[in-house]
Scaffold this motif. Structure first.
Motif, mmCIF file in Angstrom:
data_model
loop_
_atom_site.group_PDB
_atom_site.id
_atom_site.type_symbol
_atom_site.label_atom_id
_atom_site.label_comp_id
_atom_site.label_asym_id
_atom_site.label_seq_id
_atom_site.Cartn_x
_atom_site.Cartn_y
_atom_site.Cartn_z
ATOM 1 N N ARG A 259 0.821 -1.213 0.000
ATOM 2 C CA ARG A 259 0.000 0.000 0.000
ATOM 3 C C ARG A 259 0.853 1.261 0.000
ATOM 4 O O ARG A 259 0.827 2.039 -0.950
ATOM 5 N N ILE A 260 1.631 1.462 1.035
ATOM 6 C CA ILE A 260 2.360 2.719 1.189
ATOM 7 C C ILE A 260 3.527 2.818 0.207
ATOM 8 O O ILE A 260 3.626 3.766 -0.582
ATOM 9 N N ILE A 261 4.423 1.825 0.235
ATOM 10 C CA ILE A 261 5.606 1.865 -0.633
ATOM 11 C C ILE A 261 5.207 1.843 -2.106
ATOM 12 O O ILE A 261 5.824 2.516 -2.942
ATOM 13 N N ALA A 262 4.153 1.075 -2.444
ATOM 14 C CA ALA A 262 3.716 1.009 -3.837
ATOM 15 C C ALA A 262 3.257 2.374 -4.346
ATOM 16 O O ALA A 262 3.561 2.763 -5.483
ATOM 17 N N ILE A 263 2.532 3.112 -3.507
ATOM 18 C CA ILE A 263 2.067 4.444 -3.912
ATOM 19 C C ILE A 263 3.245 5.405 -4.058
ATOM 20 O O ILE A 263 3.319 6.187 -5.024
ATOM 21 N N LEU A 264 4.176 5.357 -3.114
ATOM 22 C CA LEU A 264 5.363 6.220 -3.211
ATOM 23 C C LEU A 264 6.185 5.881 -4.451
ATOM 24 O O LEU A 264 6.722 6.781 -5.109
ATOM 25 N N LEU A 265 6.266 4.590 -4.767
ATOM 26 C CA LEU A 265 7.012 4.189 -5.961
ATOM 27 C C LEU A 265 6.345 4.714 -7.225
ATOM 28 O O LEU A 265 7.009 5.159 -8.166
ATOM 29 N N GLU A 266 5.015 4.672 -7.250
ATOM 30 C CA GLU A 266 4.282 5.171 -8.417
ATOM 31 C C GLU A 266 4.513 6.661 -8.631
ATOM 32 O O GLU A 266 4.562 7.140 -9.768
ATOM 33 N N LEU A 267 4.665 7.394 -7.543
ATOM 34 C CA LEU A 267 4.816 8.846 -7.642
ATOM 35 C C LEU A 267 6.243 9.285 -7.945
ATOM 36 O O LEU A 267 6.456 10.427 -8.365
ATOM 37 N N THR A 268 7.216 8.419 -7.722
ATOM 38 C CA THR A 268 8.616 8.844 -7.821
ATOM 39 C C THR A 268 9.353 8.291 -9.039
ATOM 40 O O THR A 268 10.259 8.957 -9.546
ATOM 41 N N VAL A 269 9.005 7.101 -9.503
ATOM 42 C CA VAL A 269 9.776 6.509 -10.597
ATOM 43 C C VAL A 269 9.405 7.169 -11.923
ATOM 44 O O VAL A 269 8.313 7.730 -12.068
ATOM 45 N N PRO A 270 10.281 7.132 -12.918
ATOM 46 C CA PRO A 270 9.948 7.653 -14.254
ATOM 47 C C PRO A 270 8.777 6.895 -14.877
ATOM 48 O O PRO A 270 8.457 5.764 -14.470
ATOM 49 N N PHE A 271 8.152 7.514 -15.860
ATOM 50 C CA PHE A 271 6.909 6.959 -16.413
ATOM 51 C C PHE A 271 7.112 5.578 -17.024
ATOM 52 O O PHE A 271 6.226 4.732 -16.961
ATOM 53 N N GLN A 272 8.275 5.298 -17.617
ATOM 54 C CA GLN A 272 8.491 4.005 -18.253
ATOM 55 C C GLN A 272 8.733 2.882 -17.240
ATOM 56 O O GLN A 272 8.780 1.708 -17.609
ATOM 57 N N TRP A 273 8.876 3.255 -15.954
ATOM 58 C CA TRP A 273 9.065 2.259 -14.899
ATOM 59 C C TRP A 273 7.843 2.145 -13.983
ATOM 60 O O TRP A 273 7.952 1.620 -12.868
ATOM 61 N N GLN A 274 6.702 2.612 -14.455
ATOM 62 C CA GLN A 274 5.490 2.549 -13.637
ATOM 63 C C GLN A 274 5.076 1.113 -13.317
ATOM 64 O O GLN A 274 4.429 0.848 -12.304
ATOM 65 N N TRP A 275 5.476 0.173 -14.173
ATOM 66 C CA TRP A 275 5.113 -1.224 -13.942
ATOM 67 C C TRP A 275 5.801 -1.798 -12.711
ATOM 68 O O TRP A 275 5.385 -2.844 -12.182
ATOM 69 N N CYS A 276 6.835 -1.123 -12.217
ATOM 70 C CA CYS A 276 7.539 -1.606 -11.022
ATOM 71 C C CYS A 276 6.632 -1.604 -9.794
ATOM 72 O O CYS A 276 6.850 -2.395 -8.861
ATOM 73 N N GLN A 277 5.638 -0.727 -9.789
ATOM 74 C CA GLN A 277 4.683 -0.738 -8.683
ATOM 75 C C GLN A 277 3.950 -2.071 -8.618
ATOM 76 O O GLN A 277 3.849 -2.696 -7.547
ATOM 77 N N GLU A 278 3.436 -2.544 -9.762
ATOM 78 C CA GLU A 278 2.739 -3.829 -9.788
ATOM 79 C C GLU A 278 3.700 -4.981 -9.490
ATOM 80 O O GLU A 278 3.313 -5.961 -8.841
ATOM 81 N N PHE A 279 4.930 -4.852 -9.953
ATOM 82 C CA PHE A 279 5.926 -5.888 -9.665
ATOM 83 C C PHE A 279 6.177 -5.987 -8.164
ATOM 84 O O PHE A 279 6.246 -7.089 -7.600
ATOM 85 N N LEU A 280 6.300 -4.843 -7.486
ATOM 86 C CA LEU A 280 6.506 -4.846 -6.039
ATOM 87 C C LEU A 280 5.321 -5.468 -5.315
ATOM 88 O O LEU A 280 5.492 -6.266 -4.383
#
Length: 361
Positions: free
Chosen positions: A253-274
């Motif tokens: 929940r928390i880390i996934a949202i922070l990851l979505e807001l901070t990573v570049p747009f082409q790495w947005q899939w990393c949120q789902e991976f996490l």
């Protein structure tokens, strides 16, 4: 009516917003209607750069979850005499999670190739997603209460937890479906997104209460019933389980949202991976902690001196010497048996004929 075409080069790729402004210019606003049709396409499909890896990610995780479910089923069959119904519920959760990811991957595949989801596959995904969410929180709450492992009756407080969590999970999944089917620019999108986040956090917090109650109960029991050793083992396990749930909530929940807001747009899939990797680790650790094995302290009933395997002499008669009653507790199922060991060499008549005559005289 206006129409324009915009082509982005590799150097100008990024996230773009299309904003509509109705200028006031000191005059009263007149009513208006706006209908916008946008077609966004990358060279390899209709998914954005941050979503292109998602179909492969979901199908890969579906295979991993299915393999984990098969291993868990094999473990249940191997230790079938130590298996409880909640173990099969955990297996159903793993299989449902794998099927949900499979349909999610198929749904994204058609979005990438056709530009829109296929209704049948989308409905199948939403159904399995709903079942997975309900099974997840029910299983977490049941494990936290110790149901089926060390008791078979839920208290009134624990029943209220289920009466709260299950309807909230239905609301959360309805919110998720509405968000998936609604454009980000729609007015109800933000509202349902906030509802989903709030309800999801409430459900996650609610499943922690049974664990806290169990920890408190074990702390009190270890000081009063004289079975401190076994209760301390269970207490340690419940504390580990509590930390596992908190970490799972924190990462998904928390880390996934922070990851979505901070990573570049082409790495947005990393949120789902996490999220998926964290869920897999949580499932594996939970299965390892509460596996159906004879040496698992969670599955052993409290033992004291009377519960240990011991020989009880039935009679002191010399003829029946060697007959014992054995009471044994194994994996929570009490088994009683009587073992008679007779050996002709050990049977002795303690009273001789001479002693018998003396008593008669």
């Amino acid at each position: 009516r206006s129409q324009f075409r915009l082509t982005m080069s590799a150097s100008s790729q990024g996230l773009y917003n299309l904003d509509f402004h109705n200028c006031f210019n000191g005059k009263s606003l007149s009513p208006y209607s706006l209908h916008v049709e946008i077609t966004e396409k990358n060279p390899d499909g209709y998914l954005s750069a941050g979503e292109i890896p998602l179909p492969r990610l979901y199908i890969s995780m579906a295979a991993i979850f299915f393999a984990a479910a098969v291993v868990w089923t094999y473990t249940l069959l191997k230790y079938r005499y130590s298996v409880f119904k909640i173990h099969w519920l955990m297996a159903a959760l793993a299989y449902t999670k794998a099927v949900s990811l499979l349909f999610h991957s198929i749904n994204y595949h058609f979005i990438n190739s056709e530009g829109h989801p296929i209704e049948g596959w989308a409905v199948m995904y939403y159904i399995t997603h709903l079942l997975k969410g309900a099974l997840l929180f029910i299983t977490l709450a049941l494990i936290g209460t110790g149901f089926a492992f060390v008791k078979y009756i839920l208290s009134d407080k624990e029943k209220k937890i289920f009466m709260i969590v299950i309807p909230l999970q239905v609301l959360a999944n309805v919110s998720y479906i509405i968000i998936e089917e609604t454009e980000e620019g729609a007015s109800e999108y933000t509202l349902w997104r906030e509802i989903l986040f709030l309800v999801d956090l409430i459900c996650c917090g609610a499943v922690l209460f049974p664990v806290v109650w169990s920890i408190r109960h074990l702390q009190e029991a270890s000081n009063t019933d004289g079975k401190a050793a076994m209760n301390l083992e269970k207490l340690k396990l419940f504390r580990h389980y509590y930390v596992m749930i908190v970490c799972y909530i924190y990462f998904t929940r928390i880390i996934a949202i922070l990851l979505e807001l901070t990573v570049p747009f082409q790495w947005q899939w990393c949120q789902e991976f996490l999220v998926e990797v964290s869920t897999l680790i949580f499932f594996v650790l939970t299965g390892f902690k509460f596996r159906p094995a004879s040496n698992n302290p969670y599955l052993q009933l409290p033992q004291d001196e009377e519960d240990l395997e011991m020989d009880e002499v039935i009679t002191e008669s010399g003829v029946l010497e060697g007959i014992h009653k054995v009471k044994k507790t194994s994996n929570g199922r009490e088994r009683q048996r009587e073992v008679a060991l007779r050996n002709g060499k050990n049977v002795r008549i303690k009273r001789s004929r001479h002693d018998f005559r003396e008593r008669m005289s």
